[in-house]
Design a protein around this motif. Structure first.
Motif, PDB file in Angstrom:
ATOM      1  N   GLN A 103       0.823  -1.219   0.000  1.00  0.00           N
ATOM      2  CA  GLN A 103       0.000   0.000   0.000  1.00  0.00           C
ATOM      3  C   GLN A 103       0.853   1.264   0.000  1.00  0.00           C
ATOM      4  N   GLU A 110      -2.387   5.752  -6.415  1.00  0.00           N
ATOM      5  CA  GLU A 110      -3.796   5.859  -6.001  1.00  0.00           C
ATOM      6  C   GLU A 110      -4.247   7.315  -5.948  1.00  0.00           C
ATOM      7  N   LYS A 118      -6.584  -1.673 -11.402  1.00  0.00           N
ATOM      8  CA  LYS A 118      -6.018  -2.475 -10.300  1.00  0.00           C
ATOM      9  C   LYS A 118      -4.824  -3.281 -10.779  1.00  0.00           C
TER      10      LYS A 118
END
Ligand SMILES: Nc1ncnc2c1ncn2[C@@H]1O[C@H](COP(=O)(O)OP(=O)(O)OP(=O)(O)O)[C@@H](O)[C@H]1O
Ligand SMILES: [Mg+2]
Length: 374
Positions: A103, A110, A118
């Protein structure tokens, strides 16, 4: 292309004085090239990088990227750092503690203005994590990583956007020697493959020599010399650069005049007359310093060799280092360091001959403005 012109940045210190952290900084970095700011602690590397990033507001100068001005004192332009779209790794890197490794690396993708699927995000992130050797840790909480791993994660996060300008401030400083070398190699490969225009900050000269297309050596807020790694090493312009990059011998000299051959000057020194090479012009009587690297001093054991710049000396000290031999040799009333082939057997106290290649005896000035910062 990045262009930095006449950049000045200063800070107020505790006593109300101004610290001139970066003075009259000028350089250009062509697209796809890696440019390094190299210099001792406190010389203004981070200040220059932060000024380019927009994290410091310079006092004056012009900074532009691909023709777009992001800072100009004269025209009152100051583009906010988040609008410059540069990738950055800071000296004190920051990872996001509430996210895992994947992440963290995916975050710039993002939140960026460009939308990615994705799958695209997954592929891009895994590519950079693999490059920095963290692919097997993708699911690990970022805080449960060592300092060196966090530093590599910060690097992956800066690379993932393939930014138009990558700013790296000592990005490998927390890694052990082996890993640092591997990462240096990976970083160079990625930078070259992706053609990322990069400004790299380091105080480590071998890192600078290994990675860079061009290097700016800095001292006390100023640029002491800009050149290719080979230029900086083989043609230092002043004593500061010769001393900071690599190991060298300095011999004080007085210029006698031009000699036969291009850029050739005859000088007198404490060990005798020398034929040297100068890339600046000198006049008779000028004070100069001759810089000659230990590997450019040939040691002869038995016979006096032919040619110029030959001196007789005595072995004062020797250190065997496997692939080479360091010999401290007394010539007249001073000592020089020569790096010789390990086959040289002369014991301490023995007479040897030294020959100094005139092309490698560089006649330079000692600029008092360029001193090592504390
Ligand atoms: N925020 C600040 N306030 C006041 N002085 C500062 C500030 N940041 C840096 N300086 C001073 O400016 C000079 C240049 O600092 P800078 O951080 O650019 O050096 P550096 O070359 O990055 O050094 P290092 O290799 O130690 O990171 C130093 O004298 C430093 O003390
Ligand atoms: Mg710094």
């Amino acid at each position: 292309m990045l262009s930095v012109q006449n950049l000045y940045t200063e800070y107020p210190n505790d006593k109300g004085e101004t610290v001139k952290a970066a003075q009259d900084i000028c350089f250009e970095v062509p697209e796809g090239k890696l440019f390094t700011l190299l210099g001792p602690s406190g010389c203004g590397k981070t200040t220059t990088l932060r000024s380019i990033a927009g994290l410091e507001r310079p006092k004056s100068g012009v900074i532009s990227v691909n023709g777009t001005t992001v800072y100009s004192s004269a025209n009152n332009v100051f583009v906010a750092p988040n609008r410059r779209n540069f990738g950055m790794v800071f000296q004190s890197y920051a990872i996001w503690p509430h996210m895992n490794v994947f992440q963290n690396a995916a975050f710039p993708l993002e939140v960026g203005t460009k939308r990615f699927s994705k799958k695209e995000i997954h592929d891009k992130v895994m590519r950079v994590l693999t490059a920095v050797g963290l692919d097997q840790f993708a699911d690990r909480e970022a805080t449960k990583m060592s300092g060196g791993q966090q530093q590599r994660l910060a690097l992956a996060r800066a690379l993932v956007m393939e930014p138009k300008l990558l700013l790296l401030d000592e990005p490998l400083s927390n890694l052990d020697a082996k890993l640092r070398e591997r990462m240096r190699f990976e970083l160079k490969r990625m930078q070259r493959e992706l053609g990322l225009t990069t400004i790299y900050v380091t105080h480590d000269q071998s890192e600078a020599l290994a990675l860079s297309h061009e290097i700016a050596v800095m001292s006390t807020g100023r640029i002491a010399q800009i050149g290719t790694p080979r230029d900086i090493y083989e043609r230092p312009r002043n004593k500061f650069v010769a001393d900071f990059v690599g190991l060298t011998n300095f011999i004080e000299a007085t210029v006698e005049g031009p000699d036969e051959g291009e850029n050739s000057y005859r000088v007198s020194t404490g060990i005798g007359q020398l034929k040297t090479t100068a890339y600046d012009s000198f006049s008779k009587g000028d004070a100069a310093v001759i810089s000659v690297r230990p590997e450019d001093i040939r040691v002869h054991e038995h016979q006096r060799p032919e040619g110029v710049n030959v001196f007789e000396g005595t072995v004062a000290f020797k250190v065997f280092l496997g692939e080479y031999l360091d010999l401290q040799i007394k010539v007249g009333n001073r000592e020089v360091l020569a790096r010789a082939h390990p086959s040289i057997k002369a014991p301490v106290g023995d007479k040897v001959y030294l020959s100094l290649d005139p092309a490698k005896c560089i006649c330079i000035v000692d600029d008092p403005k360029l001193k090592k910062a504390a």
